[in-house]
Write a protein that holds these residues in place. Sequence first.
Motif, short mmCIF file in Angstrom:
data_model
loop_
_atom_site.label_atom_id
_atom_site.label_comp_id
_atom_site.label_asym_id
_atom_site.label_seq_id
_atom_site.Cartn_x
_atom_site.Cartn_y
_atom_site.Cartn_z
N ALA A 63 3.06 5.98 3.15
CA ALA A 63 2.95 7.33 3.69
C ALA A 63 1.50 7.67 4.02
CB ALA A 63 3.53 8.35 2.72
N GLU A 64 0.58 7.28 3.16
CA GLU A 64 -0.83 7.54 3.41
C GLU A 64 -1.34 6.71 4.57
OE1 GLU A 64 -4.72 9.12 2.93
OE2 GLU A 64 -2.68 9.79 2.50
N CYS A 65 -0.89 5.48 4.66
CA CYS A 65 -1.27 4.64 5.80
C CYS A 65 -0.79 5.26 7.12
CB CYS A 65 -0.70 3.24 5.64
SG CYS A 65 -1.45 2.27 4.32
N ARG A 74 -0.20 8.44 7.67
CA ARG A 74 -0.97 9.65 7.94
C ARG A 74 -2.28 9.31 8.64
NH1 ARG A 74 -5.19 12.26 6.44
NH2 ARG A 74 -5.75 10.73 4.83
N ILE A 75 -2.95 8.29 8.15
CA ILE A 75 -4.22 7.87 8.74
C ILE A 75 -3.99 7.29 10.14
CG2 ILE A 75 -6.11 6.21 8.52
CD1 ILE A 75 -5.88 6.63 5.46
N ASP A 130 0.84 -1.20 0.00
CA ASP A 130 0.00 0.00 0.00
C ASP A 130 0.87 1.25 0.00
OD1 ASP A 130 -2.92 -1.02 0.52
OD2 ASP A 130 -1.67 -2.13 1.94
N ASP A 131 0.21 2.39 -0.09
CA ASP A 131 0.91 3.67 0.02
C ASP A 131 1.26 3.87 1.49
OD1 ASP A 131 1.68 6.32 0.27
OD2 ASP A 131 0.19 7.07 -1.14
N TYR A 139 -3.34 0.04 8.65
CA TYR A 139 -3.39 1.30 9.38
C TYR A 139 -2.99 1.16 10.84
CZ TYR A 139 -6.20 2.75 5.36
OH TYR A 139 -6.64 3.03 4.09
#
Length: 220
Positions: free
Chosen positions: A28-30, A32-33, A25-26, A48
């Motif tokens: 960085a986005e994980c 952030r969440i 997965d991304d 996450y």
Amino acid sequence: MAYIDFVSSLHKATTRDYIGRVNSDDKAECARIAKEYGYDYWDGDRKYGYGGYRYDGRWRSVAQKLADYYHLKPGQKVLDVGCGMAHLLYELTQIVPGLQVCGIDVSQYALEHAKEEVRDRLQYGQAQELPFSDDEFDLVISLATLHNLKVYDLKRAVQEIERVSKGNSYIMVESFRNDREEVNMLYWQLTCASYYAVDEWEWLFREWGYGGDYSFIFFE
């Protein structure tokens, strides 16, 4: 200040796919969440965070070790800095009936979904600004929390733990002893802001006047 391991056997019981974590997965986005510490971090998809954080009794062995080592007795006060859903605090109350427990955390979701039996003893707050008096607690613990702070807040949090403790405290954070563990830690972590090797953590503890006990978990 002493190294005492209460947690690594529990940590090692989980199998981790480090390469899969960073490639699927991304990341960085994980991250952030995850840093919102809401539903996704606790009870959402594993990418996450915990992937479902429900009480299953796994913290009882850690609670027993803490109670035995620190000779906890009814009427004494224990603070958990970064208590999450307070499963460990609940287990401590079962092992030492009459123990007074208190927890503090930055996750409103965790506090609202904490173990019901101790939920009224938890509050929202920052580790670097503990809303308690000097020498208020017989034992202060913080497990897998302080590495989520940047160094300036980390220093304040360590000193706050020292301030509110009567003398007994225990901090557990993520760390590494070699290049492989450092890489695995970078692959796996989502919320960590302070990446330090063992000798660096120990140096910081001494520099900041921490006199309590500590240990690390490693991503082997």
